[in-house]
Write a protein that holds these residues in place. Structure first.
Motif, PDB file in Angstrom:
ATOM      1  N   GLN A   5       0.833  -1.202   0.000  1.00 30.84           N
ATOM      2  CA  GLN A   5       0.000   0.000   0.000  1.00 30.84           C
ATOM      3  C   GLN A   5       0.867   1.251   0.000  1.00 30.84           C
ATOM      4  N   PHE A   6       1.947   1.222   0.785  1.00 32.61           N
ATOM      5  CA  PHE A   6       2.864   2.358   0.859  1.00 32.61           C
ATOM      6  C   PHE A   6       3.489   2.638  -0.498  1.00 32.61           C
ATOM      7  N   GLU A   7       3.939   1.578  -1.175  1.00 32.62           N
ATOM      8  CA  GLU A   7       4.591   1.744  -2.472  1.00 32.62           C
ATOM      9  C   GLU A   7       3.625   2.213  -3.561  1.00 32.62           C
ATOM     10  N   ASN A   8       2.354   1.872  -3.439  1.00 35.97           N
ATOM     11  CA  ASN A   8       1.384   2.202  -4.486  1.00 35.97           C
ATOM     12  C   ASN A   8       0.592   3.480  -4.190  1.00 35.97           C
ATOM     13  N   THR A   9       0.956   4.195  -3.144  1.00 40.67           N
ATOM     14  CA  THR A   9       0.240   5.420  -2.794  1.00 40.67           C
ATOM     15  C   THR A   9       1.112   6.631  -3.124  1.00 40.67           C
ATOM     16  N   SER A  10       0.488   7.614  -3.758  1.00 43.96           N
ATOM     17  CA  SER A  10       1.226   8.839  -4.081  1.00 43.96           C
ATOM     18  C   SER A  10       0.880   9.984  -3.122  1.00 43.96           C
ATOM     19  N   ASN A  11      -0.153   9.815  -2.315  1.00 43.25           N
ATOM     20  CA  ASN A  11      -0.568  10.826  -1.354  1.00 43.25           C
ATOM     21  C   ASN A  11       0.458  10.877  -0.211  1.00 43.25           C
ATOM     22  N   PRO A  12       1.144  12.031  -0.018  1.00 41.06           N
ATOM     23  CA  PRO A  12       2.196  12.109   1.007  1.00 41.06           C
ATOM     24  C   PRO A  12       1.690  11.855   2.435  1.00 41.06           C
ATOM     25  N   GLU A  13       0.506  12.325   2.748  1.00 40.24           N
ATOM     26  CA  GLU A  13      -0.050  12.125   4.096  1.00 40.24           C
ATOM     27  C   GLU A  13      -0.342  10.639   4.337  1.00 40.24           C
ATOM     28  N   LYS A  14      -0.917   9.994   3.356  1.00 33.35           N
ATOM     29  CA  LYS A  14      -1.228   8.564   3.466  1.00 33.35           C
ATOM     30  C   LYS A  14       0.063   7.747   3.553  1.00 33.35           C
ATOM     31  N   ARG A  15       1.083   8.146   2.777  1.00 32.15           N
ATOM     32  CA  ARG A  15       2.371   7.446   2.814  1.00 32.15           C
ATOM     33  C   ARG A  15       3.000   7.539   4.206  1.00 32.15           C
ATOM     34  N   ARG A  16       2.928   8.728   4.810  1.00 28.85           N
ATOM     35  CA  ARG A  16       3.489   8.926   6.138  1.00 28.85           C
ATOM     36  C   ARG A  16       2.772   8.045   7.156  1.00 28.85           C
ATOM     37  N   THR A  17       1.454   7.994   7.055  1.00 27.96           N
ATOM     38  CA  THR A  17       0.658   7.167   7.966  1.00 27.96           C
ATOM     39  C   THR A  17       0.994   5.688   7.786  1.00 27.96           C
ATOM     40  N   LEU A  18       1.095   5.233   6.531  1.00 30.83           N
ATOM     41  CA  LEU A  18       1.419   3.833   6.258  1.00 30.83           C
ATOM     42  C   LEU A  18       2.839   3.488   6.711  1.00 30.83           C
ATOM     43  N   LYS A  19       3.759   4.414   6.529  1.00 26.91           N
ATOM     44  CA  LYS A  19       5.140   4.172   6.942  1.00 26.91           C
ATOM     45  C   LYS A  19       5.218   4.029   8.465  1.00 26.91           C
ATOM     46  N   THR A  20       4.509   4.881   9.173  1.00 31.68           N
ATOM     47  CA  THR A  20       4.474   4.800  10.630  1.00 31.68           C
ATOM     48  C   THR A  20       3.874   3.464  11.084  1.00 31.68           C
ATOM     49  N   ALA A  21       2.789   3.063  10.454  1.00 30.55           N
ATOM     50  CA  ALA A  21       2.144   1.797  10.804  1.00 30.55           C
ATOM     51  C   ALA A  21       3.075   0.618  10.524  1.00 30.55           C
ATOM     52  N   ARG A  22       3.756   0.664   9.403  1.00 27.77           N
ATOM     53  CA  ARG A  22       4.684  -0.411   9.046  1.00 27.77           C
ATOM     54  C   ARG A  22       5.835  -0.484  10.039  1.00 27.77           C
ATOM     55  N   ASN A  23       6.401   0.660  10.401  1.00 23.32           N
ATOM     56  CA  ASN A  23       7.499   0.678  11.358  1.00 23.32           C
ATOM     57  C   ASN A  23       7.068   0.144  12.723  1.00 23.32           C
ATOM     58  N   GLN A  24       5.878   0.517  13.175  1.00 22.56           N
ATOM     59  CA  GLN A  24       5.372   0.009  14.447  1.00 22.56           C
ATOM     60  C   GLN A  24       5.187  -1.502  14.394  1.00 22.56           C
ATOM     61  N   LEU A  25       4.687  -1.998  13.283  1.00 18.85           N
ATOM     62  CA  LEU A  25       4.488  -3.435  13.124  1.00 18.85           C
ATOM     63  C   LEU A  25       5.825  -4.175  13.136  1.00 18.85           C
ATOM     64  N   LEU A  26       6.806  -3.659  12.409  1.00 19.07           N
ATOM     65  CA  LEU A  26       8.125  -4.288  12.381  1.00 19.07           C
ATOM     66  C   LEU A  26       8.787  -4.287  13.756  1.00 19.07           C
ATOM     67  N   HIS A  27       8.651  -3.188  14.487  1.00 17.24           N
ATOM     68  CA  HIS A  27       9.213  -3.127  15.832  1.00 17.24           C
ATOM     69  C   HIS A  27       8.553  -4.142  16.754  1.00 17.24           C
TER      70      HIS A  27
END
Length: 106
Positions: A5-27
């Motif tokens: 989802q992060f890679e296929n989204t061009s919306n910067p706000e959505k990308r930031r939200t997805l990146k944060t969610a992904r990082n929390q999941l990985l941690h």
């Protein structure tokens, strides 16, 4: 899924939200994996502590060394790696025959 989802989204706000969610999941995954390893080590330590003094050292070594062994890399006389198990067994047999019995060709 979050990465896709992060890679296929061009919306910067959505990308930031997805990146944060992904990082929390990985941690959380890394933290849980670390907890599992610690639990296994604690279990082994408890097993060792319950043994008599003389057996503790041997059991500790046995538990720490347990695991799959490494397969040796066998090379022929030209330095090429032998991948076939049967050929490797023949090369090992031939090597030790020469070492312990002398030249097998004579």
């Amino acid at each position: 899924i979050v990465r896709l989802q992060f890679e296929n989204t061009s919306n910067p706000e959505k990308r930031r939200t997805l990146k944060t969610a992904r990082n929390q999941l990985l941690h959380s995954i890394r933290k849980r994996a670390k907890e599992v390893v610690e639990e296994e080590l604690d279990q082994k330590a408890t097993e060792i502590e319950q043994l008599k003094d003389g057996a503790q050292m041997f059991q500790a070594l046995r538990l720490l060394k347990k695991g799959p062994g490494k397969k040796p890399v066998i090379q022929d006389q030209d330095g090429q790696i032998i991948c076939n198990d049967k050929e490797a067994a023949e090369a090992i047999s031939s090597h030790f025959s020469v070492k312990f019995c002398g030249d097998v060709n004579t």
